[in-house]
Write a protein that holds these residues in place. Structure first.
Motif, PDB file in Angstrom:
ATOM      1  N   LEU A 153       0.823  -1.208   0.000  1.00 40.34           N
ATOM      2  CA  LEU A 153       0.000   0.000   0.000  1.00 40.34           C
ATOM      3  C   LEU A 153       0.859   1.261   0.000  1.00 40.34           C
ATOM      4  O   LEU A 153       0.508   2.265  -0.623  1.00 40.34           O
ATOM      5  CB  LEU A 153      -0.930  -0.015   1.212  1.00 40.34           C
ATOM      6  CG  LEU A 153      -2.028  -1.079   1.155  1.00 40.34           C
ATOM      7  CD1 LEU A 153      -2.759  -1.180   2.490  1.00 40.34           C
ATOM      8  CD2 LEU A 153      -3.018  -0.761   0.049  1.00 40.34           C
TER       9      LEU A 153
ATOM     10  N   THR B  51      -0.831   7.404   3.373  1.00 41.78           N
ATOM     11  CA  THR B  51      -1.134   6.026   2.992  1.00 41.78           C
ATOM     12  C   THR B  51      -1.062   5.085   4.189  1.00 41.78           C
ATOM     13  O   THR B  51      -1.850   4.134   4.295  1.00 41.78           O
ATOM     14  CB  THR B  51      -0.157   5.546   1.903  1.00 41.78           C
ATOM     15  OG1 THR B  51      -0.205   6.442   0.796  1.00 41.78           O
ATOM     16  CG2 THR B  51      -0.532   4.153   1.417  1.00 41.78           C
TER      17      THR B  51
ATOM     18  N   ALA C 288      -4.150   2.890   5.401  1.00 45.00           N
ATOM     19  CA  ALA C 288      -4.074   1.430   5.310  1.00 45.00           C
ATOM     20  C   ALA C 288      -4.496   0.782   6.623  1.00 45.00           C
ATOM     21  O   ALA C 288      -5.257  -0.197   6.636  1.00 45.00           O
ATOM     22  CB  ALA C 288      -2.654   1.004   4.943  1.00 45.00           C
TER      23      ALA C 288
ATOM     24  N   THR D 117      -8.627  -4.796   1.756  1.00 44.42           N
ATOM     25  CA  THR D 117      -7.902  -3.691   2.391  1.00 44.42           C
ATOM     26  C   THR D 117      -7.230  -2.811   1.348  1.00 44.42           C
ATOM     27  O   THR D 117      -7.219  -1.576   1.459  1.00 44.42           O
ATOM     28  CB  THR D 117      -6.847  -4.230   3.370  1.00 44.42           C
ATOM     29  OG1 THR D 117      -7.480  -5.096   4.318  1.00 44.42           O
ATOM     30  CG2 THR D 117      -6.152  -3.098   4.109  1.00 44.42           C
ATOM     31  N   PHE D 118      -6.663  -3.442   0.327  1.00 42.90           N
ATOM     32  CA  PHE D 118      -6.004  -2.698  -0.750  1.00 42.90           C
ATOM     33  C   PHE D 118      -6.996  -1.775  -1.452  1.00 42.90           C
ATOM     34  O   PHE D 118      -6.709  -0.591  -1.677  1.00 42.90           O
ATOM     35  CB  PHE D 118      -5.398  -3.687  -1.747  1.00 42.90           C
ATOM     36  CG  PHE D 118      -4.484  -3.063  -2.759  1.00 42.90           C
ATOM     37  CD1 PHE D 118      -3.124  -2.975  -2.520  1.00 42.90           C
ATOM     38  CD2 PHE D 118      -4.979  -2.568  -3.958  1.00 42.90           C
ATOM     39  CE1 PHE D 118      -2.273  -2.398  -3.457  1.00 42.90           C
ATOM     40  CE2 PHE D 118      -4.143  -1.989  -4.896  1.00 42.90           C
ATOM     41  CZ  PHE D 118      -2.783  -1.909  -4.642  1.00 42.90           C
TER      42      PHE D 118
ATOM     43  N   THR E 187      -8.152   1.109   0.816  1.00 44.74           N
ATOM     44  CA  THR E 187      -7.105   2.131   0.949  1.00 44.74           C
ATOM     45  C   THR E 187      -6.988   2.962  -0.320  1.00 44.74           C
ATOM     46  O   THR E 187      -6.823   4.191  -0.264  1.00 44.74           O
ATOM     47  CB  THR E 187      -5.753   1.473   1.260  1.00 44.74           C
ATOM     48  OG1 THR E 187      -5.876   0.653   2.424  1.00 44.74           O
ATOM     49  CG2 THR E 187      -4.674   2.514   1.503  1.00 44.74           C
ATOM     50  N   PHE E 188      -7.073   2.302  -1.459  1.00 45.94           N
ATOM     51  CA  PHE E 188      -6.953   3.028  -2.729  1.00 45.94           C
ATOM     52  C   PHE E 188      -8.100   4.018  -2.906  1.00 45.94           C
ATOM     53  O   PHE E 188      -7.889   5.170  -3.312  1.00 45.94           O
ATOM     54  CB  PHE E 188      -6.926   2.037  -3.891  1.00 45.94           C
ATOM     55  CG  PHE E 188      -6.709   2.691  -5.230  1.00 45.94           C
ATOM     56  CD1 PHE E 188      -5.576   3.452  -5.476  1.00 45.94           C
ATOM     57  CD2 PHE E 188      -7.648   2.556  -6.248  1.00 45.94           C
ATOM     58  CE1 PHE E 188      -5.370   4.066  -6.701  1.00 45.94           C
ATOM     59  CE2 PHE E 188      -7.452   3.161  -7.477  1.00 45.94           C
ATOM     60  CZ  PHE E 188      -6.313   3.917  -7.704  1.00 45.94           C
TER      61      PHE E 188
END
Length: 242
Positions: free
Chosen positions: A154, A179, A183, A218-219, A222-223
């Motif tokens: 991340l 970030t 995350a 999660t990715f 976060t994005f």
């Protein structure tokens, strides 16, 4: 000798053709300033291999490449290539002892904050270390459920996103730094919603894609959060300018 010289010229031309146009247009201007970096990288490789220190051996690659870029290409080439070369550091995993300590602390943090969030959602829960005890069952915030395993990916995403966006340098740095908490927050949201789903819907939710592909979830969270934060910063900057 002529054949050798021609071969070298053709080989060098092929190498330059593989470079980005901006770098290819720069005339190389070798600099001795790159020699310490180059020597440090090679020394790190030798020490890491002989001392069986894999982290040192692996991290020596981007250090050596940075030294080569500065030593052979000069400051101008280095200025246009150092970000891409330094980005390779994200492929190097942290030392196991460091990773173990960070994962342990992350599991405790994730479990504690998730427990508080669950109480706010009126889910009866008792936290015991990594365990979240619900009326139906007990959930464990395992190593793979912590924020640490996916944090490097991340963080590399944040750096890549900041690099390709046309933003002031201060905003880019802020996006990269942000970030990390984004995350961690995204992972806590995933854990909290998973536990809430178990309580309000049923234990079968643990078999869904949302839980099984925790890293992907999660990715993506976060994005999306990073995109929203970037949009908010741009809107705020434009509002102040007007």
């Amino acid at each position: 000798m002529a054949l050798v010289g021609r071969a070298r010229t053709r080989h060098g031309g092929a190498l330059r053709a593989d470079l980005p146009p901006l770098v290819r247009a720069i005339a190389p201007s070798p600099s001795l300033l790159g020699l310490p970096l180059l020597v440090s990288g090679l020394a790190g490789l030798v020490i890491g291999v002989n001392g069986e220190e894999s982290f040192l051996a692996r991290i020596s690659l981007p250090v050596t490449l940075l030294g080569l870029a500065l030593f052979l290409g000069g400051r101008e080439v280095f200025r246009h290539t150092w970000v891409a070369i330094a980005y390779l550091a994200f492929m190097v995993p942290l030392p196991w002892t460091t990773l173990e300590v960070l994962t342990f602390k992350s599991r405790l943090l994730d479990a504690s904050v998730s427990a508080e969030a669950l109480r706010w959602l009126r889910v009866p829960v008792h936290q015991d270390g990594f365990m979240l005890q619900l009326p139906q069952m007990t959930l464990e915030v395992a190593d793979v459920c912590s924020s640490i395993p996916i944090l490097a990916a991340l963080l590399s995403l944040g750096v890549a996103y900041a690099s390709v966006t046309r933003r002031p340098i201060a905003m880019k740095v802020f996006l990269v730094v942000a970030t990390i908490p984004l995350a961690v927050l995204s992972n806590i949201v995933r854990i909290t919603t998973t536990a809430a789903g178990v309580h309000y819907i049923g234990a079968w939710t643990l078999g869904t894609v949302y839980h099984q592909f925790n890293g992907t979830v999660t990715f993506l969270l976060t994005f999306v959060s990073l995109l929203l934060l970037d949009s908010l910063l741009v809107w705020s900057a434009r509002s102040r300018a007007s």
